[in-house]
Motif scaffolding. Structure first.
Motif, PDB file in Angstrom:
ATOM      1  N   THR A  64       0.845  -1.190   0.000  1.00 38.07           N
ATOM      2  CA  THR A  64       0.000   0.000   0.000  1.00 38.07           C
ATOM      3  C   THR A  64       0.881   1.242   0.000  1.00 38.07           C
ATOM      4  O   THR A  64       2.018   1.205   0.466  1.00 38.07           O
ATOM      5  CB  THR A  64      -0.933   0.053   1.231  1.00 38.07           C
TER       6      THR A  64
ATOM      7  N   ALA B 207       0.561   5.877  -0.161  1.00 37.91           N
ATOM      8  CA  ALA B 207      -0.185   7.126  -0.318  1.00 37.91           C
ATOM      9  C   ALA B 207       0.808   8.277  -0.266  1.00 37.91           C
ATOM     10  O   ALA B 207       1.751   8.247   0.525  1.00 37.91           O
ATOM     11  CB  ALA B 207      -1.230   7.276   0.784  1.00 37.91           C
ATOM     12  N   ARG B 208       0.572   9.292  -1.103  1.00 31.70           N
ATOM     13  CA  ARG B 208       1.477  10.439  -1.053  1.00 31.70           C
ATOM     14  C   ARG B 208       0.852  11.698  -1.654  1.00 31.70           C
ATOM     15  O   ARG B 208      -0.058  11.632  -2.496  1.00 31.70           O
ATOM     16  CB  ARG B 208       2.791  10.135  -1.757  1.00 31.70           C
TER      17      ARG B 208
ATOM     18  N   TRP C 205      -3.230   7.406  -3.896  1.00 34.32           N
ATOM     19  CA  TRP C 205      -2.999   6.248  -3.036  1.00 34.32           C
ATOM     20  C   TRP C 205      -3.359   4.980  -3.789  1.00 34.32           C
ATOM     21  O   TRP C 205      -4.087   4.996  -4.783  1.00 34.32           O
ATOM     22  CB  TRP C 205      -3.792   6.368  -1.738  1.00 34.32           C
TER      23      TRP C 205
ATOM     24  N   ILE D 242      -0.370  12.440   6.187  1.00 35.44           N
ATOM     25  CA  ILE D 242      -0.269  10.988   6.105  1.00 35.44           C
ATOM     26  C   ILE D 242      -0.189  10.419   7.512  1.00 35.44           C
ATOM     27  O   ILE D 242       0.635  10.849   8.324  1.00 35.44           O
ATOM     28  CB  ILE D 242       0.951  10.566   5.270  1.00 35.44           C
TER      29      ILE D 242
ATOM     30  N   ASN E  43       2.059   4.660   6.150  1.00 37.09           N
ATOM     31  CA  ASN E  43       2.265   3.890   4.926  1.00 37.09           C
ATOM     32  C   ASN E  43       2.929   2.589   5.334  1.00 37.09           C
ATOM     33  O   ASN E  43       3.863   2.592   6.162  1.00 37.09           O
ATOM     34  CB  ASN E  43       3.165   4.631   3.941  1.00 37.09           C
TER      35      ASN E  43
ATOM     36  N   SER F 172      -2.316   1.837   4.327  1.00 35.40           N
ATOM     37  CA  SER F 172      -1.977   3.253   4.248  1.00 35.40           C
ATOM     38  C   SER F 172      -3.192   4.055   4.699  1.00 35.40           C
ATOM     39  O   SER F 172      -4.330   3.720   4.357  1.00 35.40           O
ATOM     40  CB  SER F 172      -1.586   3.660   2.828  1.00 35.40           C
TER      41      SER F 172
END
Length: 473
Positions: free
Chosen positions: A177, A179-180, A191, A280, A283, A288
């Motif tokens: 997984t 996400a950013r 993500w 965030i 992760n 995530s």
């Protein structure tokens, strides 16, 4: 409307070949060392294999584990936590996430609640499972310990949480997984997991030269690979390629896309602008989590509303979890519409929409975009929470619904209106629901019936969670 659906096993998981061997820590004094052969292991057998070779030998109910190099000897004084996981349902659970309070485990094992302090072992196979530790509130000590299991109908299985320091080599896990924040593309936030990918739009896009868009809808990126593709997509800029492993063929525009929301007054859907802030939460190999904040917007009748949206995505799932909390200048409950973008189905086409009000889910099998394929989307709200299904333009003429769409499109057919599930939520209270998508080109879902079955079973899993019991040993 569906009232009862028969479940069909449509996603048996990805077969993996792994030079994985099995380590298990027990109360035995002896550690045995041998060389093991290659194994071909199904993802349905057990998720999350360690890449470290190990060996398992059973003596009664105690499992002894050795390692090719130096092995590990478990002393009788070593602590461990027994985790008993039971599937209460009459169907199998695949890649199901078990979530445990980390502080309790850390206290019993006399370790710090921190990354790398504990590991989890399957008592039957001796396999070290993929696990993840994180803090649900950034800035505070970690409080979540998660791992994934596969269980048959009514199966009960035992796992052990042990001190990771007792392992000769810390296990390394494949990240599934991600996400950013994407500043290089007008502040997108993207993500994904090993199945599907998504993105939402930041405020920089609202004033982008030649590409401006104001939208809080959710975009879908489909892929036919289990690897992570977000960074590769942004790096290449080839979002709409027909023959790639991943592709953006889902046009959002100002619609709700796949699971976006708005405030509903019975005739009009009032929606926010692009998100303003992000953060965030975690992760990792299993999950995530991130948050997006939406500034106050007009919700009609002199009311303003703001939203903090927390989204999480777990490995192996086609659906994400959304938890939205609203603030408002008025205290009364909010009527919310959670939507799916609808497309023209062509002169001879028909809309393939399934809705189950009692169970709270809706699916939409989009018209085919030849030769790119078909995207299926879905939303799953809490059971019994949907007041009704509707759309935000009931008087849309048939000439629009059945308009011809030249194919292939550049980035998917344009939306014509939003299909909506209407529910209520109190100000300051969480609205929890799930949204997701699939692509028929992956082979996991080749028709709408299979996608409907998956979503219906997902709703059943929501209502019959795994039972987890911790025992200090």
């Amino acid at each position: 409307m569906f009232t009862k659906l028969k479940w069909k096993r449509v996603d048996e998981g990805m077969m993996m070949n792994s030079a994985s061997y099995w380590r298990f820590v027990s109360y035995s004094v002896l550690a045995t060392t041998i060389v093991c052969g290659m194994l071909s292991i199904s993802a349905l057998a057990r998720p999350g294999l360690s890449d470290k070779p190990s060996f398992t030998k059973r003596v009664g109910r105690v499992t002894h584990t050795g390692h090719r190099s130096d092995g590990f000897v478990k002393k009788r004084s070593e602590r461990r936590v027994k985790v008993v996981v039971t599937n209460p349902a009459g169907f199998s659970r695949e890649s199901e996430t078990v979530e445990i309070n980390l502080s309790q485990i850390a206290k019993w094992l006399h370790v710090q609640p921190a990354e790398g302090e504990v590991a989890v072992v399957d008592s039957e196979s001796g396999r070290i499972l993929v696990s993840q530790i994180y803090s649900s509130q950034p800035g505070r000590p970690p409080d979540r310990f998660i791992f994934q299991v596969n269980l048959g109908p009514h199966e009960r299985r035992v796992y052990f949480v042990i001190r990771a320091s007792k392992l000769s080599t810390p296990p390394k896990f494949t990240t599934k997984t991600f996400a950013r924040f994407v500043p290089e593309r007008y502040d997108d936030f993207a993500w994904e997991n090993d199945k599907i990918a998504f993105r939402m739009y930041g405020q920089a896009l609202m004033t982008a030269p030649g590409d401006a868009l104001t939208s809080s809808g959710i975009d879908v990126w489909v892929k036919r690979t289990h690897k992570l593709i977000v960074n590769e997509m942004y790096s290449s800029g080839h979002y709409h390629d027909v023959n790639g492993d991943a592709m953006d063929d889902y046009r959002v525009g100002t619609s709700r896309g796949d699971g976006g929301l708005g405030i509903w007054n019975g005739k009009k859907l009032f929606v926010s602008k692009n998100y303003h802030q992000w953060r965030i939460i975690t992760n990792g190999p299993i999950r995530s989590v991130f948050e997006l904040t939406y500034d106050s917007w007009n919700a009609g009748n002199g009311r303003t509303v703001s939203e903090v949206k927390r989204i999480s995505i777990d490995a192996g799932s086609w659906l994400c979890k959304n938890v939205s909390i609203f603030e408002s200048n008025k205290k009364g409950p909010l009527t919310v519409g959670v939507g799916l973008a609808e497309r023209s189905c062509g002169p001879d086409g028909c809309e393939v929409i399934a809705q189950n009000k009692r169970e709270g889910w809706m699916t939409y099998w989009q018209p085919e975009d030849k030769p790119k394929g078909i995207i299926g989307v879905a939303i799953v709200l809490p059971k019994g929470s949907v007041e009704r299904f509707t759309n935000d333009n009931p008087n849309l003429p048939d000439s629009v619904i059945h308009a011809a769409v030249p194919q292939p499109t550049v980035e998917g057919a344009p939306p014509i209106r939003n299909l909506l599930a209407i529910t209520k939520v109190k100000v300051g209270h969480p609205l929890t629901y799930y949204f997701g998508a699939c692509w028929n080109k992956t082979g996991d879902f080749v028709n709408n019936a299979q996608w409907d079955d998956y979503v219906a079973r997902f709703a059943e899993r929501r209502d019959r969670p795994l039972k987890v019991r911790l025992i200090k040993e």
